[in-house]
Scaffold this motif. Structure first.
Motif, short mmCIF file in Angstrom:
data_model
loop_
_atom_site.label_atom_id
_atom_site.label_comp_id
_atom_site.label_asym_id
_atom_site.label_seq_id
_atom_site.Cartn_x
_atom_site.Cartn_y
_atom_site.Cartn_z
N VAL A 265 0.85 -1.20 0.00
CA VAL A 265 0.00 0.00 0.00
C VAL A 265 0.88 1.25 0.00
O VAL A 265 0.65 2.19 -0.76
CB VAL A 265 -0.97 -0.01 1.20
CG1 VAL A 265 -1.65 1.34 1.38
CG2 VAL A 265 -2.01 -1.11 1.05
N ALA A 266 1.93 1.27 0.84
CA ALA A 266 2.83 2.43 0.91
C ALA A 266 3.53 2.67 -0.43
O ALA A 266 3.81 3.81 -0.80
CB ALA A 266 3.86 2.24 2.02
N LEU A 267 3.81 1.61 -1.18
CA LEU A 267 4.43 1.73 -2.49
C LEU A 267 3.41 2.04 -3.59
O LEU A 267 3.78 2.20 -4.74
CB LEU A 267 5.15 0.42 -2.85
CG LEU A 267 6.39 0.10 -2.01
CD1 LEU A 267 6.84 -1.34 -2.26
CD2 LEU A 267 7.51 1.07 -2.32
N ALA A 268 2.13 2.11 -3.23
CA ALA A 268 1.03 2.34 -4.17
C ALA A 268 0.93 1.21 -5.19
O ALA A 268 0.52 1.41 -6.32
CB ALA A 268 1.14 3.69 -4.86
N TRP A 269 1.30 0.00 -4.78
CA TRP A 269 1.17 -1.18 -5.63
C TRP A 269 -0.20 -1.80 -5.49
O TRP A 269 -0.62 -2.59 -6.31
CB TRP A 269 2.24 -2.20 -5.29
CG TRP A 269 3.62 -1.82 -5.71
CD1 TRP A 269 3.99 -0.68 -6.37
CD2 TRP A 269 4.80 -2.58 -5.52
NE1 TRP A 269 5.35 -0.70 -6.58
CE2 TRP A 269 5.87 -1.85 -6.07
CE3 TRP A 269 5.06 -3.80 -4.93
CZ2 TRP A 269 7.18 -2.30 -6.05
CZ3 TRP A 269 6.37 -4.24 -4.90
CH2 TRP A 269 7.41 -3.51 -5.47
N GLN A 270 -0.89 -1.49 -4.40
CA GLN A 270 -2.26 -1.96 -4.22
C GLN A 270 -2.99 -0.95 -3.34
O GLN A 270 -2.36 -0.19 -2.61
CB GLN A 270 -2.31 -3.36 -3.62
CG GLN A 270 -1.84 -3.46 -2.18
CD GLN A 270 -1.80 -4.90 -1.70
OE1 GLN A 270 -1.39 -5.79 -2.42
NE2 GLN A 270 -2.20 -5.13 -0.48
N ALA A 271 -4.29 -0.95 -3.46
CA ALA A 271 -5.12 -0.04 -2.67
C ALA A 271 -5.31 -0.61 -1.27
O ALA A 271 -5.27 -1.84 -1.08
CB ALA A 271 -6.46 0.14 -3.35
N PRO A 272 -5.52 0.28 -0.31
CA PRO A 272 -5.83 -0.24 1.04
C PRO A 272 -7.10 -1.08 0.98
O PRO A 272 -8.05 -0.74 0.29
CB PRO A 272 -6.06 1.01 1.87
CG PRO A 272 -5.48 2.13 1.09
CD PRO A 272 -5.50 1.71 -0.36
#
Length: 99
Positions: A74-81
């Motif tokens: 999530v922090a890397l914006a690889w997946q949504a929360p």
């Protein structure tokens, strides 16, 4: 426009703010996020004869500890929360009073 690359100086500056005793892992593959243990650093030159530094994982089987923790992806914006769906109250199997 060519993507910007992190330099050794950029990485050194960012790592200097971290606990030096912390393990260093590499996050890989945004579509199937995994983590890898780093073991070596190799210096070489690229096709344009510029110096390049390669952090490398071990050849050991335990190099890949598993999936990347969700909060890192999530922090890397690889997946949504993602939040767990709300739970419905459980229904009783029998009426109150035990009958």
């Amino acid at each position: 426009m060519q993507p910007t690359e992190m330099t050794v100086g950029d990485l050194t500056k960012r790592l200097s703010a971290c606990d030096p005793a912390s393990p260093l892992r590499l996050a890989m593959n945004p579509f199937f996020p995994m983590e890898h243990r780093l073991e070596r650093v190799v210096e070489a030159t690229d096709r344009a004869e510029r110096p390049v530094v390669y952090p490398a994982e071990s050849r050991n089987a335990d190099t890949q500890p598993g999936h990347l923790p969700p909060e890192v992806a999530v922090a890397l914006a690889w997946q949504a929360p993602v939040q767990a769906p709300p739970r419905r109250p459980r229904r009783a199997a029998r009426p109150a009073g035990g009958q």
